[in-house]
Design a protein around this motif. Structure first.
Motif, PDB file in Angstrom:
ATOM      1  N   GLY A 122      -4.622  -5.870  -0.625  1.00 38.60           N
ATOM      2  CA  GLY A 122      -5.273  -5.124  -1.682  1.00 38.60           C
ATOM      3  C   GLY A 122      -6.707  -5.582  -1.872  1.00 38.60           C
ATOM      4  N   GLU A 123      -7.543  -4.670  -2.354  1.00 37.43           N
ATOM      5  CA  GLU A 123      -8.958  -4.997  -2.567  1.00 37.43           C
ATOM      6  C   GLU A 123      -9.094  -6.279  -3.384  1.00 37.43           C
ATOM      7  OE1 GLU A 123     -12.582  -2.157  -3.620  1.00 37.43           O
ATOM      8  OE2 GLU A 123     -11.449  -2.746  -5.418  1.00 37.43           O
ATOM      9  N   THR A 124      -9.989  -7.143  -2.938  1.00 39.43           N
ATOM     10  CA  THR A 124     -10.150  -8.473  -3.525  1.00 39.43           C
ATOM     11  C   THR A 124     -11.601  -8.687  -3.939  1.00 39.43           C
ATOM     12  OG1 THR A 124      -8.370  -9.316  -2.110  1.00 39.43           O
ATOM     13  CG2 THR A 124      -9.846 -10.946  -3.088  1.00 39.43           C
ATOM     14  N   LEU A 125     -11.810  -9.441  -5.018  1.00 36.57           N
ATOM     15  CA  LEU A 125     -13.154  -9.746  -5.494  1.00 36.57           C
ATOM     16  C   LEU A 125     -13.199 -11.179  -6.005  1.00 36.57           C
ATOM     17  CD1 LEU A 125     -16.050  -8.907  -6.336  1.00 36.57           C
ATOM     18  CD2 LEU A 125     -15.078  -8.145  -8.518  1.00 36.57           C
ATOM     19  N   ILE A 126     -14.069 -11.982  -5.444  1.00 34.80           N
ATOM     20  CA  ILE A 126     -14.318 -13.339  -5.926  1.00 34.80           C
ATOM     21  C   ILE A 126     -15.704 -13.336  -6.567  1.00 34.80           C
ATOM     22  CG2 ILE A 126     -14.520 -15.774  -5.340  1.00 34.80           C
ATOM     23  CD1 ILE A 126     -11.718 -14.578  -4.948  1.00 34.80           C
ATOM     24  N   ALA A 127     -15.750 -13.542  -7.887  1.00 35.55           N
ATOM     25  CA  ALA A 127     -17.009 -13.466  -8.631  1.00 35.55           C
ATOM     26  C   ALA A 127     -17.960 -14.581  -8.226  1.00 35.55           C
ATOM     27  CB  ALA A 127     -16.731 -13.538 -10.133  1.00 35.55           C
ATOM     28  N   VAL A 128     -19.229 -14.343  -8.445  1.00 38.17           N
ATOM     29  CA  VAL A 128     -20.245 -15.337  -8.104  1.00 38.17           C
ATOM     30  C   VAL A 128     -20.013 -16.642  -8.864  1.00 38.17           C
ATOM     31  CG1 VAL A 128     -22.715 -15.858  -8.215  1.00 38.17           C
ATOM     32  CG2 VAL A 128     -21.950 -13.589  -7.493  1.00 38.17           C
ATOM     33  N   ASN A 129     -19.555 -16.526 -10.123  1.00 40.29           N
ATOM     34  CA  ASN A 129     -19.340 -17.728 -10.939  1.00 40.29           C
ATOM     35  C   ASN A 129     -17.911 -18.263 -10.860  1.00 40.29           C
ATOM     36  OD1 ASN A 129     -18.067 -15.704 -12.302  1.00 40.29           O
ATOM     37  ND2 ASN A 129     -18.993 -16.127 -14.304  1.00 40.29           N
ATOM     38  N   ASP A 130     -17.096 -17.754  -9.941  1.00 42.91           N
ATOM     39  CA  ASP A 130     -15.734 -18.240  -9.766  1.00 42.91           C
ATOM     40  C   ASP A 130     -15.780 -19.650  -9.179  1.00 42.91           C
ATOM     41  OD1 ASP A 130     -13.079 -18.703  -8.541  1.00 42.91           O
ATOM     42  OD2 ASP A 130     -12.713 -16.620  -9.068  1.00 42.91           O
ATOM     43  N   PRO A 131     -15.036 -20.621  -9.738  1.00 44.27           N
ATOM     44  CA  PRO A 131     -15.131 -22.004  -9.260  1.00 44.27           C
ATOM     45  C   PRO A 131     -14.512 -22.257  -7.901  1.00 44.27           C
ATOM     46  CG  PRO A 131     -13.419 -21.825 -10.920  1.00 44.27           C
ATOM     47  CD  PRO A 131     -14.147 -20.512 -10.913  1.00 44.27           C
ATOM     48  N   ARG A 132     -13.650 -21.384  -7.433  1.00 44.30           N
ATOM     49  CA  ARG A 132     -12.982 -21.663  -6.159  1.00 44.30           C
ATOM     50  C   ARG A 132     -13.970 -21.591  -5.007  1.00 44.30           C
ATOM     51  NH1 ARG A 132      -8.772 -17.061  -6.570  1.00 44.30           N
ATOM     52  NH2 ARG A 132      -9.812 -16.818  -8.578  1.00 44.30           N
ATOM     53  N   THR A 133     -13.733 -22.362  -3.995  1.00 38.65           N
ATOM     54  CA  THR A 133     -14.555 -22.342  -2.795  1.00 38.65           C
ATOM     55  C   THR A 133     -13.786 -21.808  -1.591  1.00 38.65           C
ATOM     56  OG1 THR A 133     -13.968 -24.627  -2.298  1.00 38.65           O
ATOM     57  CG2 THR A 133     -15.984 -24.258  -3.564  1.00 38.65           C
ATOM     58  N   GLU A 134     -12.500 -21.579  -1.767  1.00 37.67           N
ATOM     59  CA  GLU A 134     -11.684 -21.089  -0.657  1.00 37.67           C
ATOM     60  C   GLU A 134     -10.558 -20.215  -1.184  1.00 37.67           C
ATOM     61  OE1 GLU A 134      -9.076 -23.766   1.931  1.00 37.67           O
ATOM     62  OE2 GLU A 134     -10.803 -23.353   3.218  1.00 37.67           O
ATOM     63  N   LEU A 135     -10.348 -19.084  -0.539  1.00 37.71           N
ATOM     64  CA  LEU A 135      -9.224 -18.209  -0.848  1.00 37.71           C
ATOM     65  C   LEU A 135      -8.275 -18.278   0.330  1.00 37.71           C
ATOM     66  CD1 LEU A 135      -7.946 -16.013  -2.696  1.00 37.71           C
ATOM     67  CD2 LEU A 135      -9.153 -14.325  -1.307  1.00 37.71           C
ATOM     68  N   LYS A 136      -7.039 -18.700   0.082  1.00 40.44           N
ATOM     69  CA  LYS A 136      -6.048 -18.847   1.138  1.00 40.44           C
ATOM     70  C   LYS A 136      -5.086 -17.668   1.096  1.00 40.44           C
ATOM     71  CE  LYS A 136      -6.308 -23.816   0.442  1.00 40.44           C
ATOM     72  NZ  LYS A 136      -6.153 -24.828   1.448  1.00 40.44           N
ATOM     73  N   THR A 137      -4.854 -17.066   2.218  1.00 37.03           N
ATOM     74  CA  THR A 137      -3.904 -15.970   2.304  1.00 37.03           C
ATOM     75  C   THR A 137      -2.875 -16.289   3.370  1.00 37.03           C
ATOM     76  OG1 THR A 137      -5.153 -14.726   3.973  1.00 37.03           O
ATOM     77  CG2 THR A 137      -5.699 -14.304   1.669  1.00 37.03           C
ATOM     78  N   ALA A 138      -1.700 -15.733   3.198  1.00 42.76           N
ATOM     79  CA  ALA A 138      -0.644 -15.892   4.197  1.00 42.76           C
ATOM     80  C   ALA A 138       0.107 -14.577   4.294  1.00 42.76           C
ATOM     81  CB  ALA A 138       0.306 -17.020   3.810  1.00 42.76           C
ATOM     82  N   THR A 139       0.415 -14.157   5.493  1.00 46.72           N
ATOM     83  CA  THR A 139       1.088 -12.874   5.646  1.00 46.72           C
ATOM     84  C   THR A 139       2.004 -12.847   6.853  1.00 46.72           C
ATOM     85  OG1 THR A 139       0.763 -10.468   5.729  1.00 46.72           O
ATOM     86  CG2 THR A 139      -0.730 -11.812   7.042  1.00 46.72           C
ATOM     87  N   GLN A 239      -7.020 -10.006  -6.614  1.00 42.65           N
ATOM     88  CA  GLN A 239      -7.070  -8.598  -6.231  1.00 42.65           C
ATOM     89  C   GLN A 239      -7.569  -7.761  -7.403  1.00 42.65           C
ATOM     90  OE1 GLN A 239      -3.159  -7.588  -4.706  1.00 42.65           O
ATOM     91  NE2 GLN A 239      -3.661  -8.373  -2.686  1.00 42.65           N
ATOM     92  N   THR A 240      -8.299  -6.694  -7.109  1.00 41.45           N
ATOM     93  CA  THR A 240      -8.898  -5.867  -8.154  1.00 41.45           C
ATOM     94  C   THR A 240      -7.922  -4.879  -8.764  1.00 41.45           C
ATOM     95  OG1 THR A 240      -9.612  -4.126  -6.626  1.00 41.45           O
ATOM     96  CG2 THR A 240     -11.118  -6.000  -6.958  1.00 41.45           C
ATOM     97  N   GLY A 241      -6.801  -4.630  -8.089  1.00 42.52           N
ATOM     98  CA  GLY A 241      -5.853  -3.619  -8.545  1.00 42.52           C
ATOM     99  C   GLY A 241      -5.952  -2.321  -7.785  1.00 42.52           C
ATOM    100  N   ASN A 242      -6.864  -2.250  -6.799  1.00 44.67           N
ATOM    101  CA  ASN A 242      -6.984  -1.084  -5.925  1.00 44.67           C
ATOM    102  C   ASN A 242      -6.330  -1.395  -4.581  1.00 44.67           C
ATOM    103  OD1 ASN A 242      -8.568   0.483  -7.761  1.00 44.67           O
ATOM    104  ND2 ASN A 242     -10.360  -0.739  -7.197  1.00 44.67           N
ATOM    105  N   ALA A 253       0.352  -5.869  -1.916  1.00 44.50           N
ATOM    106  CA  ALA A 253      -0.125  -5.956  -3.297  1.00 44.50           C
ATOM    107  C   ALA A 253       0.540  -7.143  -3.981  1.00 44.50           C
ATOM    108  CB  ALA A 253       0.210  -4.663  -4.057  1.00 44.50           C
ATOM    109  N   ASN A 254      -0.229  -7.877  -4.771  1.00 42.01           N
ATOM    110  CA  ASN A 254       0.306  -8.987  -5.539  1.00 42.01           C
ATOM    111  C   ASN A 254       0.358  -8.621  -7.013  1.00 42.01           C
ATOM    112  OD1 ASN A 254       0.383 -10.564  -3.235  1.00 42.01           O
ATOM    113  ND2 ASN A 254      -1.624 -11.460  -3.609  1.00 42.01           N
ATOM    114  N   VAL A 255       1.448  -8.996  -7.672  1.00 45.72           N
ATOM    115  CA  VAL A 255       1.575  -8.864  -9.125  1.00 45.72           C
ATOM    116  C   VAL A 255       1.936 -10.230  -9.671  1.00 45.72           C
ATOM    117  CG1 VAL A 255       2.965  -7.911 -10.997  1.00 45.72           C
ATOM    118  CG2 VAL A 255       2.163  -6.419  -9.160  1.00 45.72           C
TER     119      VAL A 255
END
Length: 258
Positions: A122-139, A239-242, A253-255
């Motif tokens: 699903g569409e994903t958005l990491i904001a500029v001020n988000d503290p994370r430096t890494e997004l981990k995905t597994a599929t 995820q943005t919900g789209n 999709a994640n809930v």
């Protein structure tokens, strides 16, 4: 087969604030970067870059789901993003691939591999001020023809899978999920033992386990979900919900239950 395998159909995010948080990746742990980082990975780290800086590292763990429901790291799969045509990374022998992705810009990640089903997150958005430096995905990337755990797969229709992540006192069972504005969508509830048991309960008005599937939708569209449970309103995390749909493609999709 354990529930941990089912949860590989998930995009998990890790940041310094998530103490002890690890991606569900079949037992291989990858530590998140420390909070003292600047918030943007080193542009000289040798990784492919999607969109420039400020950025974060997008780390994929891909496993192939075989017909017998076993899984193993998927080497040679291609990770790409809709916002950066031509920018790709290939999974190694451990099924890992990493790309630096620009912050503040919504994107859709795609995983493709010869002989396997294409997977979209699903569409994903990491904001500029988000503290994370890494997004981990597994599929899980199912082989083709599709395993018996995906009895609704069709090359001419999209397949939407919803992974319910229970973070608080409420478990995934009993969650009410629907596709907004699409009464034609058919929900398929999975037992907590999916994918080893693909039995669909006779009554499916709410979730029985962490995995739901939706069919009856059309490719080439983007849909949204509505979800509620014992904890009230739910969130979609990074995820943005789209959720974009394509024929013959599995959209994840994640809930999240608060």
């Amino acid at each position: 087969m354990s529930r941990s395998l089912a949860l590989l159909l998930v995009a998990t995010s890790c940041s310094s604030g998530e103490v002890g948080s690890k991606p569900v990746d079949g037992g291989v742990a990858h530590d998140a970067h420390d909070a003292s980082d600047s918030g943007a990975p080193d542009t000289a780290d040798g990784l492919a870059s999607c969109g420039g800086t400020p950025s974060f590292r997008y780390l994929l763990k891909a496993l192939v789901l075989q017909k017998d429901e076993s899984s193993s790291p998927l080497a040679g799969a291609t990770l790409s993003f809709d916002t950066c045509p031509g920018v790709t990374a290939t999974t190694d022998a451990q099924g890992l691939a990493t790309i630096n992705v620009r912050r503040g810009v919504p994107f859709v990640a795609r995983v493709t591999a010869p002989g396997d089903m294409t997977v979209l997150f699903g569409e994903t958005l990491i904001a500029v001020n988000d503290p994370r430096t890494e997004l981990k995905t597994a599929t899980l990337v199912p082989v083709l023809p599709a395993p018996t755990s995906l009895p609704w797969y069709s090359p001419t229709e999209p397949l939407l899978v919803v992974d319910i992540l229970a973070n608080g006192k409420c478990g995934p069972a009993g969650m009410s999920v629907s596709v907004v504005g699409h009464p034609e969508a058919n929900m398929h509830c999975m037992l907590s033992t999916w994918p080893s048991d693909a039995t669909e309960p006779t009554i499916c008005v709410a979730s029985w386990g962490p995995i739901l599937f939706f069919t009856g939708l059309s490719g080439g569209s983007t849909v949204q979900l509505a979800a509620s449970g014992c904890a009230g309103a739910t969130t979609v995390g990074a995820q943005t919900g789209n959720f974009p749909l394509e024929n013959g493609v599995l959209t994840v999709a994640n809930v999240n239950i608060p």
